[in-house]
Design a protein around this motif. Structure first.
Motif, PDB file in Angstrom:
ATOM      1  N   ASP A  65     -26.332 -67.136  99.060  1.00  0.00           N
ATOM      2  CA  ASP A  65     -24.980 -68.031  98.891  1.00  0.00           C
ATOM      3  C   ASP A  65     -24.446 -68.113  97.571  1.00  0.00           C
ATOM      4  O   ASP A  65     -23.365 -68.723  97.250  1.00  0.00           O
ATOM      5  CB  ASP A  65     -25.257 -69.502  99.561  1.00  0.00           C
ATOM      6  CG  ASP A  65     -25.647 -69.382 100.997  1.00  0.00           C
ATOM      7  OD1 ASP A  65     -25.482 -68.503 101.832  1.00  0.00           O
ATOM      8  OD2 ASP A  65     -26.545 -70.312 101.448  1.00  0.00           O
ATOM      9  N   GLY A  66     -25.438 -67.838  96.677  1.00  0.00           N
ATOM     10  CA  GLY A  66     -24.911 -68.035  95.123  1.00  0.00           C
ATOM     11  C   GLY A  66     -24.214 -66.710  94.430  1.00  0.00           C
ATOM     12  O   GLY A  66     -23.592 -66.164  95.326  1.00  0.00           O
ATOM     13  N   ASP A  67     -24.314 -66.603  93.240  1.00  0.00           N
ATOM     14  CA  ASP A  67     -23.709 -65.494  92.453  1.00  0.00           C
ATOM     15  C   ASP A  67     -24.497 -64.189  92.510  1.00  0.00           C
ATOM     16  O   ASP A  67     -23.852 -63.298  92.340  1.00  0.00           O
ATOM     17  CB  ASP A  67     -23.304 -66.111  91.301  1.00  0.00           C
ATOM     18  CG  ASP A  67     -22.325 -67.078  91.352  1.00  0.00           C
ATOM     19  OD1 ASP A  67     -21.415 -66.914  92.233  1.00  0.00           O
ATOM     20  OD2 ASP A  67     -22.226 -68.046  90.471  1.00  0.00           O
ATOM     21  N   PHE A  68     -25.849 -64.452  92.312  1.00  0.00           N
ATOM     22  CA  PHE A  68     -26.588 -63.088  92.419  1.00  0.00           C
ATOM     23  C   PHE A  68     -28.073 -63.561  93.098  1.00  0.00           C
ATOM     24  O   PHE A  68     -28.296 -64.625  93.197  1.00  0.00           O
ATOM     25  CB  PHE A  68     -26.875 -62.589  91.025  1.00  0.00           C
ATOM     26  CG  PHE A  68     -27.506 -63.877  89.857  1.00  0.00           C
ATOM     27  CD1 PHE A  68     -28.766 -63.759  89.855  1.00  0.00           C
ATOM     28  CD2 PHE A  68     -26.812 -64.947  89.511  1.00  0.00           C
ATOM     29  CE1 PHE A  68     -29.460 -64.541  88.948  1.00  0.00           C
ATOM     30  CE2 PHE A  68     -27.440 -65.636  88.625  1.00  0.00           C
ATOM     31  CZ  PHE A  68     -28.917 -65.695  88.344  1.00  0.00           C
ATOM     32  N   ILE A  69     -28.743 -62.289  93.136  1.00  0.00           N
ATOM     33  CA  ILE A  69     -30.037 -62.495  93.690  1.00  0.00           C
ATOM     34  C   ILE A  69     -30.827 -61.686  93.382  1.00  0.00           C
ATOM     35  O   ILE A  69     -30.941 -60.613  92.593  1.00  0.00           O
ATOM     36  CB  ILE A  69     -30.104 -61.938  95.234  1.00  0.00           C
ATOM     37  CG1 ILE A  69     -31.136 -62.303  96.277  1.00  0.00           C
ATOM     38  CG2 ILE A  69     -29.463 -60.413  95.455  1.00  0.00           C
ATOM     39  CD1 ILE A  69     -31.067 -62.305  97.583  1.00  0.00           C
ATOM     40  N   THR A  70     -32.264 -62.167  93.173  1.00  0.00           N
ATOM     41  CA  THR A  70     -33.265 -61.470  92.117  1.00  0.00           C
ATOM     42  C   THR A  70     -34.425 -60.916  93.084  1.00  0.00           C
ATOM     43  O   THR A  70     -34.456 -61.572  94.305  1.00  0.00           O
ATOM     44  CB  THR A  70     -33.810 -62.851  91.116  1.00  0.00           C
ATOM     45  OG1 THR A  70     -34.235 -63.754  91.916  1.00  0.00           O
ATOM     46  CG2 THR A  70     -32.661 -63.148  90.185  1.00  0.00           C
ATOM     47  N   ALA A  71     -35.341 -60.579  92.349  1.00  0.00           N
ATOM     48  CA  ALA A  71     -36.381 -59.635  93.110  1.00  0.00           C
ATOM     49  C   ALA A  71     -37.350 -60.839  93.832  1.00  0.00           C
ATOM     50  O   ALA A  71     -37.399 -60.669  95.072  1.00  0.00           O
ATOM     51  CB  ALA A  71     -37.404 -58.995  92.289  1.00  0.00           C
ATOM     52  N   PRO A  72     -37.444 -61.979  93.320  1.00  0.00           N
ATOM     53  CA  PRO A  72     -38.511 -62.866  94.097  1.00  0.00           C
ATOM     54  C   PRO A  72     -37.908 -63.429  95.200  1.00  0.00           C
ATOM     55  O   PRO A  72     -38.125 -63.988  96.106  1.00  0.00           O
ATOM     56  CB  PRO A  72     -38.755 -64.007  92.727  1.00  0.00           C
ATOM     57  CG  PRO A  72     -37.955 -63.702  91.805  1.00  0.00           C
ATOM     58  CD  PRO A  72     -37.570 -62.090  92.005  1.00  0.00           C
ATOM     59  N   GLU A  73     -36.309 -63.661  95.089  1.00  0.00           N
ATOM     60  CA  GLU A  73     -35.687 -64.123  96.075  1.00  0.00           C
ATOM     61  C   GLU A  73     -35.553 -63.087  97.385  1.00  0.00           C
ATOM     62  O   GLU A  73     -35.163 -63.458  98.375  1.00  0.00           O
ATOM     63  CB  GLU A  73     -34.503 -64.384  95.832  1.00  0.00           C
ATOM     64  CG  GLU A  73     -34.008 -65.686  94.508  1.00  0.00           C
ATOM     65  CD  GLU A  73     -33.979 -66.762  94.834  1.00  0.00           C
ATOM     66  OE1 GLU A  73     -33.679 -67.177  96.233  1.00  0.00           O
ATOM     67  OE2 GLU A  73     -34.440 -67.779  94.279  1.00  0.00           O
TER      68      GLU A  73
END
Ligand code: SAH
Length: 374
Positions: A45-53
């Motif tokens: 839902d945010g602006d970016f997604i990272t590996a742990p997410e």
């Protein structure tokens, strides 16, 4: 338009042009209007997604890396586990669950989180509410107590402010470099880039990665002074106690020229001046420059490995298989997550891991033995 843009404009009118690093720092970290302090930017839902997410597997295999690092430090009776830029605290929570597999390691660790955003600090507090180890927040590495220390940062280095320089006259060598700065367009009063009229100072030029001498006219070089400051602080720590620091981020193995400052909003690229303070700003990490700087400090480091190789060596495929066995209905989803983390067209190749450590620590899990390389 944000209030931050007005503040930036006022400052430029009063004090003249600002460096890209100052601009980035105000946009990301201004306590009142900056991007990180005012929101939780992560996730779908945010602006970016990272590996742990993307998947719990990422933090879990890093937990195994921590256990091994603790053993490589001589299984000390107490040690610090530091995370820089912990986001929502998910990676730490997944790591701690895996570290629980080695109770003797878990009993000895204290967690320290270094986070610039009050909003994210609150989220981290909730995520780690039932942490099996004590958790403290500190504002810098210097505040972490002396003693054996493992440091981890995922997508931390890419949000540290960068400075940009353009080679205007390659025959003049270092004298040819001019800083790219932010000014107000005299016609429209909008933020825009310009070139400083002054040549780069010798002190700053001395921090350029060695590849700068190959630049042709108009090529752009990025440097990240804050990353160097982080390495300086790590070096100070590792001179006094055993330690290991792991950073995972996106960027090339060798210094490449070009403007990589990018703004993201809702997973889309937008202009870097489009909405200061409300878009994420990052720049690719120059791993070669970090290695060269570590060498100048005589801080031992392991050259980068791509994320796919690093995670494979840590056993992520086996972890995926056992998760899928426990939850057959999620098999396809787990396979997709694994592909996003390790696939060469996803994060597997672009993202890399680099490791710095104190003297005499041996080869960390996931990295190549330099003696095996021909
Ligand atoms: N590691 C997390 C979050 C990455 S986003 C993950 O992988 O999901 C970058 C994180 O670094 C955020 O938590 C942000 O608030 C933090 N951050 C950015 N600049 C920082 C700085 N100068 N000092 C400490 N934390 C910072």
């Amino acid at each position: 338009m944000s209030t931050l843009v007005d503040r930036i404009k006022t400052r430029i009118k009063r004090e003249g042009s600002m460096s890209v690093a100052e601009y980035m720092s105000l946009c990301l970290l201004d306590p009142k209007y900056g991007y990180y302090p005012t929101r939780d930017p992560l996730g779908s839902d945010g602006d970016f997604i990272t590996a742990p997410e993307i998947s719990q597997m990422f933090g879990e295999v890093l937990g195994l890396w921590v256990i091994q690092s603790w053993k490589d430090m001589g299984s000390p009776g107490s040690f610090n586990l530091v995370e820089m830029g912990p986001g929502r605290g998910i990676m730490m929570s997944d790591m701690l669950r895996a570290i629980n597999l080695a109770p003797d390691c878990m009993e000895n660790l204290t967690v320290y989180l270094i986070e610039a955003s009050a909003a994210l600090e609150a989220v981290q507090g909730k995520t780690l509410e039932n942490s099996p180890a004590p958790v403290y927040w500190v504002s810098s590495l210097d505040e972490v107590p002396l003693g054996p220390t493992v440091i981890i940062g995922n997508e931390y280095l890419d949000c540290l402010p960068i400075r940009q320089f353009i080679q205007t006259d390659r025959f003049a060598q270092i004298q040819g470099w001019r800083e790219r700065v932010v000014i107000l367009d005299p016609d429209t009063d909008d933020l825009t880039f310009a070139l400083s009229t002054e040549p780069v100072s010798e002190i700053v030029g001395a921090t350029f990665p060695s590849a700068h001498i190959d630049a042709k006219n108009d090529e752009l070089l990025e440097i990240c002074p804050a990353a160097h400051q982080t390495l300086d602080a790590i070096n100070d720590k590792f001179r006094m106690s055993p330690g290991r620091a792991l950073f995972i981020d996106y960027g090339p193995e060798v210094t490449e020229f070009g403007d990589t400052l990018q703004a993201l909003k809702r997973h889309e690229k937008v202009g870097v001046f489009s909405d200061p303070g409300n878009t994420d700003l990052t720049a690719r990490v120059d791993f070669a420059a970090l290695g060269e700087f570590a060498e100048s400090l005589e801080l031992p480091y392991m050259p980068t490995v791509p994320q796919h190789e690093f995670l494979s060596k840590l056993g992520i495929e086996m972890r995926a298989a056992s998760l899928a066995k426990a939850k057959p209905e999620s098999k396809a989803k787990i396979a997709r997550q694994l592909e996003r983390l390790t696939g060469e067209d996803h994060m597997g190749q672009l993202f890399k891991a680099i490791c710095f450590q104190s003297n005499g620590m041996g080869i960390p899990l996931g990295f190549r033995n330099p003696y095996d390389m021909v």
